[in-house]
Design an enzyme around this catalytic site. Sequence first.
Site, mmCIF file in Angstrom:
data_model
loop_
_atom_site.group_PDB
_atom_site.id
_atom_site.type_symbol
_atom_site.label_atom_id
_atom_site.label_comp_id
_atom_site.label_asym_id
_atom_site.label_seq_id
_atom_site.Cartn_x
_atom_site.Cartn_y
_atom_site.Cartn_z
ATOM 1 N N GLY A 268 -12.342 -23.104 -4.776
ATOM 2 C CA GLY A 268 -11.665 -23.457 -3.678
ATOM 3 C C GLY A 268 -12.470 -24.582 -2.657
ATOM 4 N N GLU A 305 -15.754 -21.312 4.629
ATOM 5 C CA GLU A 305 -16.850 -22.248 4.533
ATOM 6 C C GLU A 305 -17.816 -22.523 5.756
ATOM 7 O OE1 GLU A 305 -17.347 -22.346 1.444
ATOM 8 O OE2 GLU A 305 -15.324 -22.060 0.611
HETATM 9 N N1 B3K Z 1 -19.781 -20.249 -2.270
HETATM 10 C C1 B3K Z 1 -18.717 -21.143 -3.066
HETATM 11 C C2 B3K Z 1 -18.596 -20.435 -4.405
HETATM 12 C C3 B3K Z 1 -19.376 -21.256 -5.588
HETATM 13 C C4 B3K Z 1 -18.847 -20.758 -6.857
HETATM 14 C C5 B3K Z 1 -19.750 -21.121 -7.834
HETATM 15 N N2 B3K Z 1 -19.399 -21.085 -9.274
HETATM 16 C C6 B3K Z 1 -17.619 -21.060 -2.203
HETATM 17 C C7 B3K Z 1 -17.236 -19.854 -1.313
HETATM 18 O O1 B3K Z 1 -17.301 -18.709 -1.764
HETATM 19 O O2 B3K Z 1 -17.338 -20.194 -0.070
HETATM 20 ZN ZN ZN Z 2 -17.868 -18.033 0.169
#
Ligand code: B3K
Ligand code: ZN
Length: 877
Positions: A268, A305
């Site tokens: 996402g 995010e």
């Molecule tokens: N931290 C990222 C996800 C990363 C996935 C890597 N395979 C998005 C989120 O959870 O905010």
């Molecule tokens: Zn996350």
Amino acid sequence: MSEQTPAAVFLKDYKVPDFLIDKTELTFDLDETQTVVTSRLHIRRNPESDAATAPLILDGGEDVKLIGVAIDKYELPKEEYNVSNDKLVITATPDAFILTCETLIEPQNNTRLEGLYRSSSMFCTQCEAEGFRHITYYLDRPDVMSVFTTTIIADESRYPVMLSNGNEIERGKTEDGKTFVTWHDPFKKPAYLFALVAGDLEVLNDTFTTMSGRDVALKIFTEKHNIDKVDFAMDSLKRSMKWDEEVYGREYDLDIFMIVAVDDFNMGAMENKGLNIFNSSCLLASPETTTDDAYLRVEAVVAHEYFHNWSGNRVTCRDWFQLSLKEGFTVFRDQSFSADTHSDVVKRVEDVSFLKTAQFAEDAGPMAHPIRPASFIEISNFYTLTIYEKGAEVVRMIHTLLGADGFRKGSDLYFERHDGQAVTCDDFVSAMEDANGVDLTQFKRWYSQAGTPILNVTDSYNETTQTYTLNVSQMTPPTPNQPTKLALHIPVRAGLIGPDNQPLSFTVDGKEQTEVVLHVNQAEQTFIFENVASRPVPSLLRGFSAPVKLDYGYTTDQLLQLMSGDVDGFNRWSASQQLAVNELLNCVQQYQAGKDLTEESSLVSGFESLLADSTLDSAMVALILSLPSQAYLSELSGVIDPHAIKAARKHLRLLIASSLEKEFKKIYEANTVTDAYQASAGQIAKRSLKNAALSYWVASGNDEAKSAVVRQYRNADNMTDQFSALSIIVNNQLAEADDLMSAFFEQWKHESLVVNKWLMLSASREQENGLVQIKELMEHPYFDIKNPNKLRAVIGGLGQNVETFHNLDGSGYAFLADQIILMNKRNPQIASRLCTPLTRWKRMESRLSEKMKSQLERIASQDLSKDVYEVVSKSLA
Ligand code: B3K
Ligand code: ZN
């Protein structure tokens, strides 16, 4: 399988790094054929490491070509270092030095979409979890935190926008006429939060003034044709920033916050420090092209995010076993933000429904793992619903146990104590304990124990003493490597409903109240409610206060009573779902026994009173009207029979539709939105109820309904109404279906995200030769196998297409296996995700089970990526 069996890594083997990297200076000379990366790493031995003479071992990838390496100014000859097994090993190093490394990469050939790659005409990166090692050699682990300075060199005519983390500090021309831009991020961070973007992009600018009065420049970048679709994302960002200040006291820390939309993205979005990168499907929104659901997703992902800036970036994970530390907490935070923004009950129902469908299925399958796993082969496989959604439930339970104020004290302490550190789930819980003076030792079992606990509840009422007794027992079924389980601390929020549908008061722990949190923490326990005026109906697990399966033998009358009378909105929905589940599973059995399916349904009378009650929230009514999904009923079935489930759902739908035809018409007509489109709670609620009613009304076969849905399709001024109408037309196989599917494609073929919706609906469509149609879709000029959204649209549609996917001849499964094998080397993360439906093989009815298993075996016979190997080998074990 591949010649070398990929090895697992274990949490118990964690060791602090032997070296630290205080400063990281990177230069990227970007080019369409070869990109040269130069790194200057300020390295020193870690005083906390007990290996004082350990060699320096840097992580790299097969796709990284080393050109040269130097320690301080000394260029190392080949004999003084070793490159093998994706590692760069230097045996003899000083205690503190600057390592210079020159590497060559080919972003244009990077189909894994991990590290530095191309999407359309841009360069972009994805480094979590272990993508940075595909850019250059590094200590690619989250407990190595460094201050990054990044210089990007490129041809400005093609890449006028060049971005990295932090603030732009310098810009100029190189000798050969290219442009360079230097970015500096003052906050130390692990390499997984590094980001770079270069392209010909448009920007939407805005500002946000923080609670301490600092102005932050906000910038959202997209390719030119999409810049008109980011206003909603910008608004969501500003609301998220404000919410995090108000609810968590967290202020943004840099002077600039940027988001970039890219089309080719494995998931996402990504929370890179100061430079979030988003899958365009989670950022772009306009009324004409985006449904209400997608609007809500944009809002939630932007918030998620952004919230990571504190829960993830300022305080990060020590190692990847702690992933839920940032993900579970941040999902809890974004869920709370959406609940505060819209309706908390509706949001809760949607989240719980998703959890019970998908996470419970994961917990019951071969990949089941605790929210803090003990081992993994490939970390990318552990970005799971368990880590995210169940992780959020665990944080929510802490919130329930401590109350809002206690939780806030705990989070304040956590952020203050660990700012700038890489920490563990234990550190998070300790902060909660210390701030509140509580002991969460038993509660912490939720972090290490996998599986969904089952709560078995029976009750009795003594009229003479006016005492009501609940007997509660808990049991968590075995999961891989965890045959036996300990008792968990489970908070059960509960109330009692009296015969007149009024909440009954009671005395527990000497206190008169109408709602209580029961602390279930033993295998078997009894809870006594005193001064209960009459025999109650228990309303248990209100708000879904714990991620468990509740087993209490409610009668149909009791469920109807809760559905109409519970003060807890969540449990009203829950009762309606239970009622529907009971009836549907009954129909499944009748179907399997070759009997006629029942023509009786209590849901009809339940829905009738629901539709007549104008005081209820429309969005809640719409949720109650939607029958338990195929996937949820599969999760509940001991042995999954997709064809019987499908027949049962269809039967009950038609029964309700024909019994309440007039009511649905009325509701449909009463819920038209005439104002200009807004993604507001009020409008979304109306549209969801209107379209739910339309769907039943059309299913009743009524001609007026058929004209209404076609009219809605043609007159709609927003994608929610247009696409709902189209789906209803297609799913009810109305005569207009083919023409309107073509018209829809023609209208929207220039909008990639709408094409994805068309691909998905086309793939899920019930037709003769379903698989032929799906193969044609994958040859369609607007399909693109390099784009994960397009692949997910078609394969996701196939998954919903019961006839085609679960064809008894096994052709659906063979087709899926073909795609997994195709994607295995090209994009292992995507390939591994595609395996999910096949991992359920042991629970499928015998004919389908065998067919699934043989496809898993066929996949297993290939030379597999770690990602696919892990899922397939665990599924076959
Ligand atoms: N931290 C990222 C996800 C990363 C996935 C890597 N395979 C998005 C989120 O959870 O905010
Ligand atoms: Zn996350």
